[in-house]
Scaffold this motif. Structure first.
Motif, PDB file in Angstrom:
ATOM      1  N   THR A 448      13.400   0.227   6.901  1.00 34.10           N
ATOM      2  CA  THR A 448      13.630  -1.093   6.289  1.00 34.10           C
ATOM      3  C   THR A 448      13.254  -1.078   4.817  1.00 34.10           C
ATOM      4  O   THR A 448      13.885  -1.755   3.995  1.00 34.10           O
ATOM      5  N   GLU A 449      12.222  -0.294   4.448  1.00 36.68           N
ATOM      6  CA  GLU A 449      11.835  -0.199   3.041  1.00 36.68           C
ATOM      7  C   GLU A 449      12.966   0.393   2.210  1.00 36.68           C
ATOM      8  O   GLU A 449      13.209  -0.030   1.071  1.00 36.68           O
ATOM      9  N   ASP A 450      13.677   1.372   2.791  1.00 42.48           N
ATOM     10  CA  ASP A 450      14.761   2.036   2.058  1.00 42.48           C
ATOM     11  C   ASP A 450      16.055   1.232   2.040  1.00 42.48           C
ATOM     12  O   ASP A 450      16.853   1.362   1.115  1.00 42.48           O
ATOM     13  N   THR A 451      16.277   0.414   3.078  1.00 41.90           N
ATOM     14  CA  THR A 451      17.607  -0.192   3.231  1.00 41.90           C
ATOM     15  C   THR A 451      17.611  -1.718   3.194  1.00 41.90           C
ATOM     16  O   THR A 451      18.677  -2.319   3.024  1.00 41.90           O
ATOM     17  N   GLN A 454      12.094  -6.654   1.024  1.00 42.43           N
ATOM     18  CA  GLN A 454      10.645  -6.574   1.236  1.00 42.43           C
ATOM     19  C   GLN A 454      10.206  -7.502   2.361  1.00 42.43           C
ATOM     20  O   GLN A 454       9.291  -7.171   3.121  1.00 42.43           O
ATOM     21  N   GLU A 455      10.856  -8.643   2.474  1.00 43.14           N
ATOM     22  CA  GLU A 455      10.503  -9.585   3.544  1.00 43.14           C
ATOM     23  C   GLU A 455      10.746  -8.965   4.920  1.00 43.14           C
ATOM     24  O   GLU A 455       9.943  -9.132   5.854  1.00 43.14           O
ATOM     25  N   LYS A 479      -0.812   2.357   6.285  1.00 46.14           N
ATOM     26  CA  LYS A 479       0.578   2.388   5.791  1.00 46.14           C
ATOM     27  C   LYS A 479       0.988   1.033   5.210  1.00 46.14           C
ATOM     28  O   LYS A 479       1.683   0.970   4.186  1.00 46.14           O
ATOM     29  N   TYR A 480       0.557  -0.054   5.877  1.00 50.69           N
ATOM     30  CA  TYR A 480       0.883  -1.408   5.424  1.00 50.69           C
ATOM     31  C   TYR A 480       0.286  -1.650   4.038  1.00 50.69           C
ATOM     32  O   TYR A 480       0.956  -2.151   3.118  1.00 50.69           O
ATOM     33  N   LEU A 481      -0.969  -1.261   3.847  1.00 49.18           N
ATOM     34  CA  LEU A 481      -1.633  -1.445   2.557  1.00 49.18           C
ATOM     35  C   LEU A 481      -0.960  -0.606   1.468  1.00 49.18           C
ATOM     36  O   LEU A 481      -0.735  -1.083   0.345  1.00 49.18           O
ATOM     37  N   ASP A 482      -0.628   0.641   1.796  1.00 51.91           N
ATOM     38  CA  ASP A 482       0.088   1.509   0.844  1.00 51.91           C
ATOM     39  C   ASP A 482       1.399   0.869   0.408  1.00 51.91           C
ATOM     40  O   ASP A 482       1.749   0.850  -0.780  1.00 51.91           O
ATOM     41  N   TRP A 483       2.156   0.394   1.414  1.00 52.12           N
ATOM     42  CA  TRP A 483       3.462  -0.218   1.119  1.00 52.12           C
ATOM     43  C   TRP A 483       3.293  -1.444   0.222  1.00 52.12           C
ATOM     44  O   TRP A 483       4.052  -1.648  -0.737  1.00 52.12           O
ATOM     45  N   ALA A 484       2.294  -2.270   0.515  1.00 52.29           N
ATOM     46  CA  ALA A 484       2.091  -3.501  -0.250  1.00 52.29           C
ATOM     47  C   ALA A 484       1.847  -3.180  -1.727  1.00 52.29           C
ATOM     48  O   ALA A 484       2.400  -3.843  -2.621  1.00 52.29           O
ATOM     49  N   TYR A 485       1.026  -2.170  -1.999  1.00 49.30           N
ATOM     50  CA  TYR A 485       0.732  -1.809  -3.396  1.00 49.30           C
ATOM     51  C   TYR A 485       1.938  -1.150  -4.051  1.00 49.30           C
ATOM     52  O   TYR A 485       2.228  -1.379  -5.231  1.00 49.30           O
ATOM     53  N   ARG A 486       2.667  -0.344  -3.279  1.00 48.16           N
ATOM     54  CA  ARG A 486       3.827   0.379  -3.813  1.00 48.16           C
ATOM     55  C   ARG A 486       4.991  -0.562  -4.110  1.00 48.16           C
ATOM     56  O   ARG A 486       5.682  -0.420  -5.111  1.00 48.16           O
ATOM     57  N   SER A 487       5.222  -1.519  -3.230  1.00 42.00           N
ATOM     58  CA  SER A 487       6.405  -2.373  -3.358  1.00 42.00           C
ATOM     59  C   SER A 487       6.124  -3.638  -4.160  1.00 42.00           C
ATOM     60  O   SER A 487       7.034  -4.225  -4.740  1.00 42.00           O
ATOM     61  N   GLY A 488       4.880  -4.063  -4.180  1.00 44.55           N
ATOM     62  CA  GLY A 488       4.553  -5.269  -4.938  1.00 44.55           C
ATOM     63  C   GLY A 488       3.655  -4.922  -6.103  1.00 44.55           C
ATOM     64  O   GLY A 488       4.037  -4.246  -7.035  1.00 44.55           O
ATOM     65  N   ASP A 489       2.440  -5.377  -6.025  1.00 42.49           N
ATOM     66  CA  ASP A 489       1.469  -5.055  -7.060  1.00 42.49           C
ATOM     67  C   ASP A 489       0.083  -5.197  -6.459  1.00 42.49           C
ATOM     68  O   ASP A 489      -0.081  -5.292  -5.239  1.00 42.49           O
ATOM     69  N   TYR A 490      -0.923  -5.220  -7.329  1.00 38.56           N
ATOM     70  CA  TYR A 490      -2.296  -5.314  -6.841  1.00 38.56           C
ATOM     71  C   TYR A 490      -2.526  -6.608  -6.053  1.00 38.56           C
ATOM     72  O   TYR A 490      -3.205  -6.618  -5.027  1.00 38.56           O
ATOM     73  N   PHE A 510      -8.932   3.038   4.383  1.00 45.33           N
ATOM     74  CA  PHE A 510      -8.419   1.680   4.167  1.00 45.33           C
ATOM     75  C   PHE A 510      -9.195   1.010   3.032  1.00 45.33           C
ATOM     76  O   PHE A 510      -8.604   0.385   2.146  1.00 45.33           O
ATOM     77  N   PHE A 511     -10.505   1.159   3.034  1.00 47.14           N
ATOM     78  CA  PHE A 511     -11.334   0.575   1.980  1.00 47.14           C
ATOM     79  C   PHE A 511     -11.264   1.401   0.700  1.00 47.14           C
ATOM     80  O   PHE A 511     -11.251   0.843  -0.407  1.00 47.14           O
ATOM     81  N   ARG A 512     -11.235   2.695   0.828  1.00 46.02           N
ATOM     82  CA  ARG A 512     -11.170   3.556  -0.368  1.00 46.02           C
ATOM     83  C   ARG A 512      -9.868   3.324  -1.135  1.00 46.02           C
ATOM     84  O   ARG A 512      -9.842   3.406  -2.370  1.00 46.02           O
ATOM     85  N   LYS A 513      -8.775   3.095  -0.405  1.00 50.23           N
ATOM     86  CA  LYS A 513      -7.505   2.792  -1.074  1.00 50.23           C
ATOM     87  C   LYS A 513      -7.642   1.530  -1.923  1.00 50.23           C
ATOM     88  O   LYS A 513      -7.192   1.484  -3.079  1.00 50.23           O
ATOM     89  N   MET A 514      -8.266   0.509  -1.341  1.00 47.94           N
ATOM     90  CA  MET A 514      -8.398  -0.764  -2.057  1.00 47.94           C
ATOM     91  C   MET A 514      -9.297  -0.606  -3.277  1.00 47.94           C
ATOM     92  O   MET A 514      -9.028  -1.179  -4.354  1.00 47.94           O
TER      93      MET A 514
END
Length: 597
Positions: A448-451, A454-455, A479-490, A510-514
């Motif tokens: 869905t991310e590729d095709t 975002q919703e 993965k959800y957190l990664d996608w949120a930062y990659r597709s949106g912003d902080y 999860f915390f280290r990513k944030m």
């Protein structure tokens, strides 16, 4: 006890005096040795004995022996070994004897004793150690094999090795490994005798008076071992293992043929037999006059051998039409197909044979799930999308509860750019248990991310989090957190973090990513970093020492950090961390402070 220790120290004096006299050690070093020896003697003479004390004693003496050797080499002095090294070796043996008598069941201790004796004592002494060990640990076939191998290879005593194997088989009459090694030993013995005889004949010495029986030279003793073992241990795998050993000895051609013939007669209904027979065709060399010269001719010759292998497999699947037999056939085809070759002719023939084998097994409904997956992936790799989809559909029909087959089907649809992806996934979730569906959810989110929008992607993640629980949800949250930062912003990532921050379990990543996302901002806020660290140590503060260290470093080095908080964080860490994690934290913290100074 003091008198015993004093007496044992006095026993050392002659060797220590020799060490000083010949210049291997200085007076100061001799005094240090005496002091250390006194400490070690005290520990092995007290009432409450510890195995570690005996091990430390032995290790110290071995280190001393090795140091003496190095210094002898340096000054090129090789005399007085009886007075020095032999005295130390005898003392170590005495300590080993005491330790092995007290802790009889410790196999590792016995093995350390054996290793020491191999390096420092006579072969007769080591033979006695093996006897003592086997008297206690007769229930361990590996120790019998070790002792017999040493007798055969180091002591060059075939008779002693044979006696050990025979004794071992009385304790373990159904141990395949013992029979295999006994069989190998008898063949090695026959080979050794043959070489001896050849050497005597070259030297034109009389061999009639020596005991070189033709039966023994031809491996008759090994044949007896073989016959006895296969009458006790059934199964084609054991039979094949003996044949593989026999093939290592060129003189045992007759024995190899006998074992091979017996294998075909006694185990016709075992797929392993047919697999072995088929693969032998690959090893058949061309006749000396028929050796192919050109590259193309070599490829044709190899193809001919592979065709012969497949002919045997074809006969096998007719005689033994089982899933296991087809698995052997297809595995062989895949092995040959994946083997590198520069010949397009050979590559094409191998692909054709592999596809034919897959198709036939599938038509007979004898294709295992794992190989159904391999077939679909091979078709997908080669770009046969229609055929790959057919196989994947058949796979999900036959193996409805297999997430692997549904995942393969999903990959085919995605590669085909089909619009049926969402429908397929909904169908899969009907047949599969929620706890095995993580790979499908992740693939759906990636697609869905590729095709799609975002919703749509966020909707998939939210659905997945409702369906996937427990440990599998950890990966999903990351993965959800990664996608949120990659597709949106902080801001998007922070919103996702806040929505999940009470939805346990988490990973420390999860915390280290944030934390990392916050630090990547132009003006990172210490208040936010502090919040993330506090939540992280609440979850992982009892096990992750690095988390506390990073928290302290952040307070120290961030422009808006509060160094005065570091002491409080340090003491909180010591309270929460347990065992080795606490020790690791203290050590690393001390190193960090030293580095700052």
């Amino acid at each position: 006890m003091a008198e015993i220790i004093q007496e044992r120290i006095e026993d050392r004096l002659p060797e220590l005096e020799q060490l000083e006299r010949i210049g291997l050690f200085s007076r100061a070093e001799i005094k240090a040795i005496i002091k250390k020896a006194s400490d070690l003697e005290y520990k092995i003479q007290r009432r409450a004995l510890l195995k570690e004390d005996f091990i430390n004693y032995v290790q110290y003496e071995i280190n001393l022996l090795e140091l003496i050797q190095r210094r002898r080499t340096r000054i090129r002095y090789s005399f007085k070994k009886d007075e020095i090294e032999n005295s130390i070796v005898q003392r170590v043996q005495g300590v080993f004897r005491r330790a092995s008598a007290k802790w009889k069941d410790d196999v590792q201790l016995w093995l350390s004793y054996v290793v020491f004796c191999k390096k420092w004592t006579s072969k007769v002494q080591l033979s006695k150690v093996f006897s003592a060990m086997l008297a206690i640990h007769s229930n361990k076939p590996a120790l019998w094999i070790m002792a017999a191998k040493w007798e055969m290879e180091d002591r060059l005593s075939s008779e002693s090795a044979r006696q050990l194997f025979l004794r071992a088989l009385r304790f373990h009459p159904e141990c395949p490994k013992l029979y295999q090694e006994y069989f190998r030993m008898e063949l090695m013995h026959a080979e050794k005798l043959r070489k001896e005889k050849q050497e005597f004949e070259k030297a034109k010495m009389e061999v009639e008076t020596l005991d070189y029986s033709e039966e023994i030279l031809s491996g008759e003793l090994a044949r007896i071992v073989y016959k006895n073992s296969v009458s006790i241990i059934k199964g084609a795998d054991f039979h094949v293992s003996l044949l593989s050993i026999a093939q290592l000895f060129d003189f045992a051609k007759d024995l190899q043929k006998e074992i091979y013939d017996d294998l075909q007669v006694q185990h016709t209904d075992d797929p392993l037999t047919w697999d072995y027979v088929a693969r032998r065709e690959l090893e058949m060399e061309a006749q000396p006059g028929e050796q192919p010269a050109s590259k193309q001719a070599r490829a044709v010759e190899l193809d001919r051998r592979e065709e012969r292998c497949c002919a045997v497999y074809e006969e096998a699947v007719k005689t033994l039409p089982t899933e296991a037999m087809w698995k052997c056939y297809i595995t062989f085809c895949l092995e040959r197909f994946t083997k590198k070759t520069s010949s397009d002719f050979l590559r094409g023939k191998r692909l054709t044979r592999t596809m034919v084998a897959f198709r036939k097994a599938h038509e007979l409904r004898l294709l295992p799930e794992s190989q159904c997956k391999q077939w679909a992936e091979l078709l997908l790799q080669k770009g046969f999308l229609t055929e790959a989809l057919e196989v994947a559909v058949a796979g999900t029909t036959l193996f409805r509860d297999s997430v692997t087959m549904w995942h393969v089907k999903l990959q085919v649809l995605i590669k085909s750019k089909s619009s049926d992806v969402a429908r397929l996934l909904e169908e899969a979730f009907v047949h599969l248990k929620p706890q095995v569906c993580l790979p499908l959810w992740l693939s759906w989110a990636e697609w869905t991310e590729d095709t799609q929008s975002q919703e749509d992607t966020e909707a998939v993640f939210k659905k997945a989090l409702l369906a996937v629980t427990g440990g599998d949800s950890v990966t999903l949250k990351d993965k959800y957190l990664d996608w949120a930062y990659r597709s949106g912003d902080y801001k998007k990532a922070r919103a996702v973090f806040r929505s999940l921050q009470e939805n346990r379990p988490f990973s420390v990543d999860f915390f280290r990513k944030m934390i990392q996302f916050e630090k990547e901002q132009e003006s990172s806020k210490m208040v936010n970093l502090r919040e993330y660290y506090e939540r992280a140590v609440r979850e992982f503060g009892s096990t992750d020492s690095d988390l506390w260290l990073d928290y302290i470093k952040e307070e120290l080095h961030h422009p808006l950090g509060r160094p005065e908080n570091c002491g409080q964080i340090y003491w909180r860490a010591l309270k929460m961390l347990q065992g080795e994690a606490a020790e690791k934290f203290v050590t690393k913290h001390a190193m960090h402070q030293a580095g700052q100074l």
